[in-house]
Design an enzyme around this catalytic site. Structure first.
Site: not given
Length: 127
Positions: A14-16, A19
């Site tokens: 996941t990213d910041a 998601i």
């Protein structure tokens, strides 16, 4: 009938925003493709033993809805096209039966740095 690969999103994917980062979908496609070939008795390691490499020519992905950490999802992989020199797959990523992304990849076989026709036994396994 598509080959179905099941997976769960890991936190590191996941990213910041929380998601799945867009680049991971291509990893998911590669995992599904590898499991498809393995299920047909032709894992990537077998290609390499034969001096062959599966090379990616094109890849694309359409993102419809996000995946989040711990989501369970499926990838439905289908052989889209098979020619003398190339083969293509379609991927549909589904979460709880709903489509969240769609992708395609196109590949060829390389031996000693040159594109070669797809061996007949590989063609029959793919088809």
């Amino acid at each position: 009938m598509p080959f179905i690969y099941r997976r769960r999103v890991q936190f590191y994917e996941t990213d910041a925003q929380g998601i799945v980062h867009h680049s991971n979908y291509f990893r998911y496609f590669e995992e599904a493709r590898g499991e498809f070939l393995r299920s047909r008795g032709l894992p990537y390691s077998e290609f390499r033993k034969r001096g062959l490499e599966v090379v990616l020519l094109t890849a694309r992905c359409e993102y419809k809805k996000p995946l989040y950490y711990d989501d369970e999802f499926e990838i439905h992989l289908t052989l889209k096209d098979l020619t003398r020199f190339t083969f293509s797959f379609e991927y549909e990523v589904l979460k709880e039966g709903e489509s969240v992304s769609y992708g395609e990849t196109k590949h060829c076989i390389v031996k000693e740095g040159k594109i070669v026709s797809i061996p007949e036994d590989v063609r029959s396994i793919l088809g």
